[in-house]
Design an enzyme around this catalytic site. Structure first.
Site, mmCIF file in Angstrom:
data_model
loop_
_atom_site.group_PDB
_atom_site.id
_atom_site.type_symbol
_atom_site.label_atom_id
_atom_site.label_comp_id
_atom_site.label_asym_id
_atom_site.label_seq_id
_atom_site.Cartn_x
_atom_site.Cartn_y
_atom_site.Cartn_z
ATOM 1 N N VAL A 150 0.847 -1.194 0.000
ATOM 2 C CA VAL A 150 0.000 0.000 0.000
ATOM 3 C C VAL A 150 0.881 1.243 0.000
ATOM 4 O O VAL A 150 1.819 1.352 0.788
ATOM 5 C CB VAL A 150 -0.950 -0.007 1.223
ATOM 6 C CG1 VAL A 150 -1.748 1.296 1.307
ATOM 7 C CG2 VAL A 150 -1.898 -1.203 1.155
ATOM 8 N N SER A 195 -7.244 -1.931 9.095
ATOM 9 C CA SER A 195 -7.199 -2.925 10.187
ATOM 10 C C SER A 195 -5.892 -3.706 10.034
ATOM 11 O O SER A 195 -5.873 -4.809 9.504
ATOM 12 C CB SER A 195 -8.416 -3.842 10.110
ATOM 13 O OG SER A 195 -8.623 -4.294 8.784
ATOM 14 N N HIS A 217 -26.437 -36.831 19.077
ATOM 15 C CA HIS A 217 -26.756 -36.864 17.648
ATOM 16 C C HIS A 217 -28.127 -36.238 17.415
ATOM 17 O O HIS A 217 -29.050 -36.525 18.170
ATOM 18 C CB HIS A 217 -26.789 -38.312 17.161
ATOM 19 C CG HIS A 217 -27.209 -38.410 15.716
ATOM 20 N ND1 HIS A 217 -26.359 -38.087 14.684
ATOM 21 C CD2 HIS A 217 -28.391 -38.767 15.152
ATOM 22 C CE1 HIS A 217 -27.004 -38.253 13.527
ATOM 23 N NE2 HIS A 217 -28.233 -38.663 13.781
HETATM 24 P P1 NAI Z 1 -4.507 -8.637 12.638
HETATM 25 O O1 NAI Z 1 -3.158 -8.734 13.206
HETATM 26 O O2 NAI Z 1 -5.489 -9.720 12.874
HETATM 27 O O3 NAI Z 1 -4.426 -8.442 11.064
HETATM 28 C C1 NAI Z 1 -3.722 -7.379 10.482
HETATM 29 C C2 NAI Z 1 -3.446 -7.739 9.036
HETATM 30 O O4 NAI Z 1 -2.992 -6.579 8.391
HETATM 31 C C3 NAI Z 1 -2.373 -8.809 8.891
HETATM 32 O O5 NAI Z 1 -2.817 -9.798 7.997
HETATM 33 C C4 NAI Z 1 -1.173 -8.046 8.367
HETATM 34 O O6 NAI Z 1 -0.349 -8.797 7.542
HETATM 35 C C5 NAI Z 1 -1.872 -6.933 7.596
HETATM 36 N N1 NAI Z 1 -1.064 -5.722 7.424
HETATM 37 C C6 NAI Z 1 -0.271 -5.123 8.340
HETATM 38 N N2 NAI Z 1 0.282 -4.007 7.809
HETATM 39 C C7 NAI Z 1 -0.193 -3.900 6.547
HETATM 40 C C8 NAI Z 1 -0.008 -2.954 5.516
HETATM 41 N N3 NAI Z 1 0.758 -1.875 5.677
HETATM 42 N N4 NAI Z 1 -0.640 -3.148 4.338
HETATM 43 C C9 NAI Z 1 -1.448 -4.234 4.145
HETATM 44 N N5 NAI Z 1 -1.648 -5.163 5.108
HETATM 45 C C10 NAI Z 1 -1.052 -4.994 6.294
HETATM 46 O O7 NAI Z 1 -5.056 -7.214 13.167
HETATM 47 P P2 NAI Z 1 -6.512 -6.595 13.162
HETATM 48 O O8 NAI Z 1 -7.395 -7.263 12.179
HETATM 49 O O9 NAI Z 1 -6.299 -5.131 13.089
HETATM 50 O O10 NAI Z 1 -7.042 -6.954 14.596
HETATM 51 C C11 NAI Z 1 -6.281 -6.599 15.740
HETATM 52 C C12 NAI Z 1 -6.413 -7.631 16.789
HETATM 53 O O11 NAI Z 1 -7.687 -7.545 17.405
HETATM 54 C C13 NAI Z 1 -6.336 -9.069 16.287
HETATM 55 O O12 NAI Z 1 -5.022 -9.508 16.128
HETATM 56 C C14 NAI Z 1 -7.003 -9.797 17.382
HETATM 57 O O13 NAI Z 1 -6.073 -10.015 18.401
HETATM 58 C C15 NAI Z 1 -8.059 -8.817 17.852
HETATM 59 N N6 NAI Z 1 -9.354 -9.195 17.279
HETATM 60 C C16 NAI Z 1 -9.866 -10.410 17.598
HETATM 61 C C17 NAI Z 1 -11.056 -10.822 17.075
HETATM 62 C C18 NAI Z 1 -11.549 -12.174 17.392
HETATM 63 O O14 NAI Z 1 -11.024 -12.773 18.313
HETATM 64 N N7 NAI Z 1 -12.541 -12.674 16.699
HETATM 65 C C19 NAI Z 1 -11.841 -9.973 16.175
HETATM 66 C C20 NAI Z 1 -11.171 -8.733 15.864
HETATM 67 C C21 NAI Z 1 -9.988 -8.380 16.430
#
Ligand code: NAI
Ligand code: FAD
Length: 475
Positions: free
Chosen positions: A247, A279, A454
């Site tokens: 990006v 995100s 079941h």
């Molecule tokens: P994330 O760590 O899950 O995903 C971030 C993604 O962005 C990664 O795939 C990474 O490779 C990508 N990325 C990083 N920098 C980038 C860039 N400059 N350009 C393009 N891609 C890039 O983080 P996310 O989705 O922000 O969520 C944060 C945290 O919140 C999660 O790690 C999780 O711990 C928590 N969370 C948990 C949930 C759940 O348990 N269901 C739901 C939502 C969040």
């Protein structure tokens, strides 16, 4: 100055649960939390309750109902005409669910005799004769003191350099959860947990969603077979995910935002979106805490440095949840909060991080615990794998939701369960069985020999365990 045994700074899942557990153990406890609701009143529960777990699941549920009404009722012989989505009402419902949770925590504080302060807590300085003084800003305006302090100040969304969140065009999780209209074109940077969950919500409601992910692999932390299956299903649903993207500049216009990026094969591209969710992970939050004045060490990324027991560099100052190392998950924060309260009481709790489950609440859901196949291979562990598709599960067929599978990994020699991985319907609930098996040191044969009701989706777990020994009954 009011004196407490334990003061907890931050009332998210790490903090409020720590406060309740400490109070249960007989301590005089205060919890300080600064989150304000729309009227400026207290809204304990942190990111999780206000702009995280709870509101996202409320919107995922509403949007899934809508999608079912539009596309799947027909399969059940139900004709629904004129189906419409009232986004404003959906948001009102989501806010009501959040408020129920805020109010529930305030009730629990009262019930457990935890004194709640609404405001920002900050260290006044180093401990004096083993006592920490904590200033509480408005609206509470107080100064309190305690022998033990638990820091549970959580995390904030990470912004891309040069693209600050305005929550109108460039949205963090906060803005992503309160868009008043469905954007025609929605861009998402980061195909992680938030990108997939929020991307799913707005896609179901009609947005054309493009997800730009920096890494070349999709969901790299997830078992490869499960991630591959999930990617296939998301693609089928119409979620456009581009991997290996770099990006570049992000240029907000009057009513839209343009993203310049380079594709995995080096092509320069430009895309214009009505809204852009960023995100790309979260950063620890220690703003205004004045932790350094108390001698509490932070690492180079801003996390509070703790040992495996959540002890900081200062005696009797503890830190839990998103503000310390480890996965940023509400249940991890809660476990740490409970464990710290018990350690203050002289107990010896233990958390096995290998047994912390992960769930992504998309449709199908993705859930896992323990080691992935790629991790076991990298570590040179000899293992057996067994999987079972929901296609062959009676309950999944009755639900009309047969995508996905359950997979169990077990040690080749001892048969001890090393991991459980699933993609499919309500696997968020199924994963608890894998966690229990791993915590109890169960073998895959143990799971295979347990009587499962079941027809249930949980029979897929039993069958996956049978598959480890190559003896599935229904596939
Ligand atoms: P994330 O760590 O899950 O995903 C971030 C993604 O962005 C990664 O795939 C990474 O490779 C990508 N990325 C990083 N920098 C980038 C860039 N400059 N350009 C393009 N891609 C890039 O983080 P996310 O989705 O922000 O969520 C944060 C945290 O919140 C999660 O790690 C999780 O711990 C928590 N969370 C948990 C949930 C759940 O348990 N269901 C739901 C939502 C969040
Ligand atoms: P937080 O929940 O961030 O709470 C910290 C609290 O401390 C906040 O209220 C903050 O205002 C307050 N605070 C900070 N500094 C001070 C101060 N100096 N004085 C007073 N108060 C202060 N995790 C899951 O397990 N499952 C999910 O489904 C899930 N979904 C998510 C969806 C989204 C969109 C996001 C963003 C996150 C999600 N998470 C999920 C992650 C989860 O929300 C966090 O891991 C969890 O909230 C961390 O808890 P915590 O107590 O450490 O911090």
């Amino acid at each position: 100055m009011d004196q407490f045994d334990v003061v907890v700074i931050g009332g998210g899942p790490g903090g409020y649960v720590a406060a309740i557990r400490a109070a249960q153990l007989g301590f005089k406890v205060a919890c300080i939390d600064e989150w304000k609701n729309a009227k400026g009143g207290p809204a304990p529960g942190g990111t999780c309750t206000n702009v995280g777990c709870i509101p996202s699941k409320a919107l995922l549920q509403s949007s899934e109902h809508y999608e079912h009404a539009l596309h799947h009722f027909g399969d059940h012989g139900i004709t629904a005409s004129g189906v419409k989505m009232d986004v404003a009402k959906m948001l009102v419902r989501k806010d009501a669910v959040v408020k129920q949770n805020n109010d529930g925590i305030l009730y629990l504080f009262k019930k457990n005799k935890v004194t709640f302060f609404h405001g920002r807590g900050s260290f006044a300085g180093a401990a004096k004769e083993g006592v920490y003084e904590i200033n509480v800003s408005e609206p509470a305006n107080a100064q309190i003191a305690a022998k033990h302090v638990i820091i549970a100040t959580g995390s904030n969304a990470r912004a891309l350099p040069g693209a600050a969140f305005d929550e109108k065009l460039i949205l963090s999780n906060d803005g992503a959860l309160r868009m008043g209209d469905v954007p025609k074109k929605l861009g998402v940077i980061g195909a992680g947990v938030i990108g997939l969950e929020m991307g799913s919500v707005w896609r179901r409601l009609g947005a054309d969603v493009t997800v730009l992910e920096g890494l070349p692999t999709f969901l790299g932390a997830v078992d490869e077979q499960i991630a591959k299956e999930a990617a296939k299903l998301f693609k089928k649903q119409g979620l456009n995910i581009s991997l290996g993207v770099k990006v570049g500049a992000i240029k907000p216009g009057k009513n839209d935002v343009t993203v310049e990026y380079t594709t995995a094969d080096g092509k320069a591209e430009t895309a214009t979106f009505d809204k852009l969710i960023v995100s790309i992970g979260r950063v620890p939050n220690t703003v205004g805490l004045n932790a350094e004045a108390a001698g509490v060490k932070l690492d180079e990324r801003g996390f509070i440095v703790v040992d495996e027991d959540c002890k900081t560099s200062q005696a009797n100052v503890w830190a839990v949840g998103d503000v310390v190392r480890g996965p940023m998950l509400a249940h991890k924060a809660e476990e740490e909060g409970v464990a710290v309260a018990e350690r203050i009481a002289g107990q010896h709790p233990h958390i096995d991080f290998n047994c912390v489950p992960w769930v992504i609440y998309t449709s199908p859901e993705i859930a896992w615990v323990g080691k992935t196949e790629q991790q076991l291979k990298a570590e040179g562990v000899a293992y057996k794998a067994g999987s079972f598709p929901f296609m062959a599960n009676g309950r999944a067929r009755a639900l009309g939701n047969t995508d996905g599978m359950v997979k169990i990994l077990a040690d080749a020699k001892t048969d001890k369960v090393l991991g459980m991985h699933a993609v499919g319907p309500v696997v968020s609930e199924l994963i608890a069985e894998g966690v229990m098996a791993m915590e109890f040191g169960a073998s895959s044969e143990d799971i295979a020999r347990i009587c499962h009701a079941h027809p249930t989706l949980s029979e897929a777990t039993k069958e996956a365990a049978l598959a480890v020994d190559k003896r599935t009954l229904n596939f």
